[in-house]
Design a protein around this motif. Structure first.
Motif, PDB file in Angstrom:
ATOM      1  N   ALA A  33       0.955  -1.414   0.152  1.00  0.00           N
ATOM      2  CA  ALA A  33      -0.113   0.348  -0.326  1.00  0.00           C
ATOM      3  C   ALA A  33       1.089   1.281   0.013  1.00  0.00           C
ATOM      4  N   MET A  34       0.353   2.337  -0.235  1.00  0.00           N
ATOM      5  CA  MET A  34       1.425   3.995  -0.834  1.00  0.00           C
ATOM      6  C   MET A  34       0.663   4.672  -0.258  1.00  0.00           C
ATOM      7  N   GLY A  35       1.477   5.594  -0.061  1.00  0.00           N
ATOM      8  CA  GLY A  35       0.511   6.643   1.357  1.00  0.00           C
ATOM      9  C   GLY A  35       1.419   8.362   0.986  1.00  0.00           C
ATOM     10  N   TRP A  36       1.401   9.122   1.368  1.00  0.00           N
ATOM     11  CA  TRP A  36       1.736  10.545   1.150  1.00  0.00           C
ATOM     12  C   TRP A  36       1.314  11.137   2.457  1.00  0.00           C
ATOM     13  N   GLU A  53      -2.937  -1.410  -2.590  1.00  0.00           N
ATOM     14  CA  GLU A  53      -2.340  -2.371  -3.082  1.00  0.00           C
ATOM     15  C   GLU A  53      -2.183  -2.502  -4.696  1.00  0.00           C
ATOM     16  N   SER A  54      -3.841  -2.511  -4.695  1.00  0.00           N
ATOM     17  CA  SER A  54      -4.744  -3.009  -5.972  1.00  0.00           C
ATOM     18  C   SER A  54      -4.661  -1.803  -7.069  1.00  0.00           C
ATOM     19  N   ASN A  74      -0.100   0.721 -11.379  1.00  0.00           N
ATOM     20  CA  ASN A  74       1.382  -1.098 -10.966  1.00  0.00           C
ATOM     21  C   ASN A  74       2.130  -0.948 -11.660  1.00  0.00           C
ATOM     22  N   ASP A  75       1.519  -0.703 -12.796  1.00  0.00           N
ATOM     23  CA  ASP A  75       2.965  -1.640 -14.418  1.00  0.00           C
ATOM     24  C   ASP A  75       3.603  -0.593 -14.599  1.00  0.00           C
ATOM     25  N   ASN A  76       3.999   0.773 -13.584  1.00  0.00           N
ATOM     26  CA  ASN A  76       5.048   1.268 -14.331  1.00  0.00           C
ATOM     27  C   ASN A  76       5.813   1.331 -12.592  1.00  0.00           C
ATOM     28  N   ASN A  77       4.935   1.360 -11.366  1.00  0.00           N
ATOM     29  CA  ASN A  77       6.059   1.532 -10.185  1.00  0.00           C
ATOM     30  C   ASN A  77       5.180   3.059  -9.798  1.00  0.00           C
ATOM     31  N   MET A  78       4.615   3.727  -9.736  1.00  0.00           N
ATOM     32  CA  MET A  78       4.111   4.683  -9.313  1.00  0.00           C
ATOM     33  C   MET A  78       3.350   5.237  -8.907  1.00  0.00           C
ATOM     34  N   ALA A  98       5.480   3.910   2.240  1.00  0.00           N
ATOM     35  CA  ALA A  98       5.202   2.228   1.692  1.00  0.00           C
ATOM     36  C   ALA A  98       5.399   1.258   2.822  1.00  0.00           C
ATOM     37  N   ASP A  99       4.075   0.610   2.498  1.00  0.00           N
ATOM     38  CA  ASP A  99       3.824  -0.210   3.583  1.00  0.00           C
ATOM     39  C   ASP A  99       3.408  -1.239   3.024  1.00  0.00           C
ATOM     40  N   ARG A 100       3.222  -2.477   4.179  1.00  0.00           N
ATOM     41  CA  ARG A 100       2.258  -4.494   3.427  1.00  0.00           C
ATOM     42  C   ARG A 100       0.698  -3.930   3.894  1.00  0.00           C
ATOM     43  N   THR A 101       0.822  -2.936   5.092  1.00  0.00           N
ATOM     44  CA  THR A 101      -0.944  -2.860   5.545  1.00  0.00           C
ATOM     45  C   THR A 101      -1.195  -1.846   5.295  1.00  0.00           C
ATOM     46  N   PHE A 102      -2.162  -1.535   4.829  1.00  0.00           N
ATOM     47  CA  PHE A 102      -2.895  -0.093   4.031  1.00  0.00           C
ATOM     48  C   PHE A 102      -2.754   0.455   5.478  1.00  0.00           C
TER      49      PHE A 102
END
Length: 124
Positions: A33-36, A53-54, A74-78, A98-102
């Motif tokens: 999962a990604m964040g700002w 993640e999705s 996700n195709d371009n890791n952005m 980034a973290d594996r838990t949302f």
């Protein structure tokens, strides 16, 4: 583990827009999962936005809801943060995370991976 590099910060007039980008390296990007988050001078780092993640789930701080949009490719890791109707109070260093838990992305001290940050300055 992924590595994160932000870009897109700068100087913008209040009411204007800016888009931040975060490039991730590593083959496991899709499992994070990604964040700002952001940190203004003299203040603690605070949550801004997160995306699952999705990309199917997003979550925003009340202070940016309706003005900021987080997205990922996700195709371009952005990961992106589109910021509209910027206010003086949005001035801060913005960090990609980034973290594996949302849910962890709302808790700065618990986040697994950080970028180096990019400065956004909003002037009136």
């Amino acid at each position: 583990q992924v590595q994160l590099v932000e870009s897109g910060g700068g100087l913008v007039q209040a009411g204007g827009s800016l888009r931040l980008s975060c490039a991730a390296s590593g083959r496991s990007f899709g499992s994070y999962a990604m964040g700002w988050l952001r940190q203004a001078p003299g203040k603690e780092r605070e949550f801004v936005a997160a995306i699952s993640e999705s990309g199917g789930r997003t979550y925003y701080a009340d202070s940016v809801k309706g003005r900021f949009t987080i997205s990922r490719d996700n195709d371009n890791n952005m990961v992106y943060l589109q910021m509209n109707s910027l206010k003086y109070d949005d001035t801060a260093v913005y960090y990609c995370a980034a973290d594996r838990t949302f849910g962890v992305l709302r808790i700065a001290r618990s986040i697994e991976v950080w970028g180096q940050g990019t400065l956004v300055t909003v002037f009136t």
